[in-house]
Design an enzyme around this catalytic site. Structure first.
Site, PDB file in Angstrom:
ATOM      1  N   ARG A   1       0.810  -1.233   0.000  1.00 51.97           N
ATOM      2  CA  ARG A   1       0.000   0.000   0.000  1.00 51.97           C
ATOM      3  C   ARG A   1       0.844   1.286   0.000  1.00 51.97           C
ATOM      4  NH1 ARG A   1      -3.121  -3.706  -0.801  1.00 51.97           N
ATOM      5  NH2 ARG A   1      -5.271  -3.789  -0.058  1.00 51.97           N
TER       6      ARG A   1
ATOM      7  N   CYS B   1     -11.041  -0.603   2.747  1.00 51.69           N
ATOM      8  CA  CYS B   1     -10.432  -0.886   4.051  1.00 51.69           C
ATOM      9  C   CYS B   1      -9.848   0.399   4.625  1.00 51.69           C
ATOM     10  CB  CYS B   1      -9.337  -1.936   3.902  1.00 51.69           C
ATOM     11  SG  CYS B   1     -10.000  -3.600   3.698  1.00 51.69           S
TER      12      CYS B   1
HETATM   13  N1  EPU Z   1     -12.149 -11.175   8.996  1.00 53.75           N
HETATM   14  C1  EPU Z   1     -12.883 -11.294  10.127  1.00 53.75           C
HETATM   15  N2  EPU Z   1     -13.832 -10.346  10.387  1.00 53.75           N
HETATM   16  C2  EPU Z   1     -14.051  -9.301   9.549  1.00 53.75           C
HETATM   17  C3  EPU Z   1     -13.273  -9.175   8.393  1.00 53.75           C
HETATM   18  C4  EPU Z   1     -12.310 -10.126   8.125  1.00 53.75           C
HETATM   19  O1  EPU Z   1     -12.709 -12.230  10.910  1.00 53.75           O
HETATM   20  O2  EPU Z   1     -14.928  -8.481   9.849  1.00 53.75           O
HETATM   21  C5  EPU Z   1     -11.163 -12.213   8.690  1.00 53.75           C
HETATM   22  C6  EPU Z   1     -11.551 -13.010   7.454  1.00 53.75           C
HETATM   23  O3  EPU Z   1     -12.432 -14.037   7.752  1.00 53.75           O
HETATM   24  C7  EPU Z   1     -10.219 -13.500   6.958  1.00 53.75           C
HETATM   25  C8  EPU Z   1      -9.251 -12.400   7.382  1.00 53.75           C
HETATM   26  O4  EPU Z   1      -9.914 -11.632   8.383  1.00 53.75           O
HETATM   27  O5  EPU Z   1      -9.856 -14.680   7.630  1.00 53.75           O
HETATM   28  C9  EPU Z   1      -8.830 -11.485   6.216  1.00 53.75           C
HETATM   29  O6  EPU Z   1     -10.003 -10.904   5.651  1.00 53.75           O
HETATM   30  P1  EPU Z   1     -10.121 -10.635   4.083  1.00 53.75           P
HETATM   31  O7  EPU Z   1      -9.906 -11.914   3.338  1.00 53.75           O
HETATM   32  O8  EPU Z   1     -11.375  -9.891   3.859  1.00 53.75           O
HETATM   33  O9  EPU Z   1      -8.849  -9.771   3.726  1.00 53.75           O
HETATM   34  P2  EPU Z   1      -8.365  -8.415   4.364  1.00 53.75           P
HETATM   35  O10 EPU Z   1      -6.950  -8.616   4.771  1.00 53.75           O
HETATM   36  O11 EPU Z   1      -9.311  -7.884   5.371  1.00 53.75           O
HETATM   37  C10 EPU Z   1      -7.343  -7.477   2.149  1.00 53.75           C
HETATM   38  C11 EPU Z   1      -7.239  -6.061   1.650  1.00 53.75           C
HETATM   39  C12 EPU Z   1      -8.480  -5.697   0.870  1.00 53.75           C
HETATM   40  C13 EPU Z   1      -8.676  -6.690  -0.277  1.00 53.75           C
HETATM   41  C14 EPU Z   1      -8.819  -8.088   0.337  1.00 53.75           C
HETATM   42  C15 EPU Z   1      -9.019  -9.164  -0.710  1.00 53.75           C
HETATM   43  C16 EPU Z   1      -6.006  -4.722   3.273  1.00 53.75           C
HETATM   44  C17 EPU Z   1      -6.097  -3.739   4.381  1.00 53.75           C
HETATM   45  N3  EPU Z   1      -7.160  -5.149   2.776  1.00 53.75           N
HETATM   46  O12 EPU Z   1      -8.417  -7.447   3.082  1.00 53.75           O
HETATM   47  O13 EPU Z   1      -8.248  -4.396   0.321  1.00 53.75           O
HETATM   48  O14 EPU Z   1      -9.847  -6.357  -1.008  1.00 53.75           O
HETATM   49  O15 EPU Z   1      -7.607  -8.389   1.068  1.00 53.75           O
HETATM   50  O16 EPU Z   1      -7.885  -9.309  -1.498  1.00 53.75           O
HETATM   51  O17 EPU Z   1      -4.895  -5.054   2.850  1.00 53.75           O
HETATM   52  C18 EPU Z   1      -8.630  -2.058   0.403  1.00 53.75           C
HETATM   53  O18 EPU Z   1      -7.427  -1.925   0.159  1.00 53.75           O
HETATM   54  O19 EPU Z   1      -9.386  -1.063   0.526  1.00 53.75           O
HETATM   55  C19 EPU Z   1      -9.170  -3.385   0.568  1.00 53.75           C
HETATM   56  C20 EPU Z   1     -10.437  -3.602   0.887  1.00 53.75           C
END
Ligand code: EPU
Length: 312
Positions: free
Chosen positions: A169, A218
């Site tokens: 990022r 996010c």
């Molecule tokens: N999770 C929870 N509760 C929640 C949300 C997530 O327990 O409310 C858990 C999920 O079940 C999973 C883990 O946290 O086990 C990771 O969640 P997710 O797969 O949604 O990925 P993330 O790390 O939260 C990242 C990027 C997103 C991108 C997704 C998919 C960051 C901060 N976020 O999200 O990017 O869309 O992977 O590739 O790096 C953005 O940059 O605005 C963004 C949304």
């Protein structure tokens, strides 16, 4: 700020509520300039300004901003594919191109890589600036060169990707850098497979993220590999916490949503303070803002130990 009549004739200038230009639907007024003519770049650079892409990763304060807010227009909206040579091709892409358009053009041409960004809302310039990405890839992964205007400079220059300290990022260039375009180098891929991959990624996002409600994506960077901010905020029991019109999403806890389109930047800032304060005090984790903020309290970027908690 003052623009010459010739500038205004070639490049639309209007006072606009920035809430209309951000996916969060929040933000006070500003003078919005659409830079359509590359020859007018020097006049623009001589004025106080800020660069706006799709407004998808941005929280703008309720009083707006005094600087000209600039979007890139026609002169920066072309996407040109080079010929395939030994299974590889280069793509020249202007910063005003919608990332979804770039992805679609590459898929049709059978060029692999950008489909991994399917569903990320951004212009190409914004995606470069934030090194936007998913959990598997980042924008800078396929970039070979970028055309930028660095802060304080008055003319564009091309920088090699190897010279950028891009990271999660972060594009590795200072805030205020203007991206005018980039060159990508992509390997050949099967269009059907690439299309299926893009569809799968978009479906996964639609299932796990609150895409139907206004948000800036996010809010926080994931603090460490294996420690997603969303899971942490969820475990703190903050899903559904509200302040005014802003709410910690009940779908994905790293999203703050504006369901009634009536939240203020101050409402969002209060939730940010609440989340960062709890993460710090209860888990010892510093949550760093992923979204960019304009004219918002600087304390949102300070160490959370210095913040006072707001009860939502
Ligand atoms: N999770 C929870 N509760 C929640 C949300 C997530 O327990 O409310 C858990 C999920 O079940 C999973 C883990 O946290 O086990 C990771 O969640 P997710 O797969 O949604 O990925 P993330 O790390 O939260 C990242 C990027 C997103 C991108 C997704 C998919 C960051 C901060 N976020 O999200 O990017 O869309 O992977 O590739 O790096 C953005 O940059 O605005 C963004 C949304």
């Amino acid at each position: 700020m003052r623009f010459t009549p010739g500038f205004i004739a070639r490049n639309p200038v209007a006072t606009t509520a920035l809430a209309q230009c951000t996916t969060m639907r929040i933000g006070g007024p500003a003078t919005l300039v659409t830079l359509a003519d590359r020859a007018d770049l020097p006049e623009l650079l001589a004025q106080p300004h800020r660069w706006l892409g799709k407004g998808a990763n941005l929280l703008v304060g309720d009083d707006g901003v005094p600087e000209a807010v600039v979007r890139l227009g026609g002169a920066f909206a072309s996407c040109v594919l080079g010929p395939l040579r030994a299974g590889r091709a280069t793509v020249q892409c202007g910063a005003a191109v919608d990332l979804a358009e770039l992805i679609s053009v590459c898929i049709k041409a059978g060029l692999a890589g950008p489909e991994g960004l399917a569903g990320v809302p951004a212009t190409v310039g914004g995606a470069l600036r934030m090194n936007a990405g998913t959990s598997t890839c980042w924008t800078m992964d396929w970039v070979t060169r970028v055309e930028v205007v660095l802060p304080g400079e008055d003319a564009p220059s091309w920088l090699e990707r190897a010279a950028l300290a891009a990271a999660y990022r972060s594009c590795g260039l200072p805030p205020g850098t203007l991206f005018l375009g980039c060159e990508l180098e992509l390997a050949e891929g099967d269009p059907e497979r690439l299309r299926a991959q893009a569809a799968t990624l978009k479906k996964a996002k639609a299932t796990s993220q609150p895409l139907a409600q206004p948000s800036a994506g996010c809010v926080f960077k994931n603090p460490a590999p294996g420690l997603p901010a969303g899971r942490l905020i969820d475990e703190l029991g903050l899903k559904g916490a509200r302040h005014g019109g802003a709410e910690v999403s009940t779908v994905h806890a790293n999203f703050i949503v504006n369901p009634g389109r009536d939240a203020s930047a101050a409402d969002v800032a209060a939730l940010v303070r609440l989340i960062r304060g709890r993460a710090w005090r209860e888990r010892g984790v510093v949550l760093e803002m992923e979204i960019e903020t304009w004219a918002c309290p600087t304390e949102l970027h300070l160490h959370p130990g210095q913040l006072s908690e707001v009860v939502a």
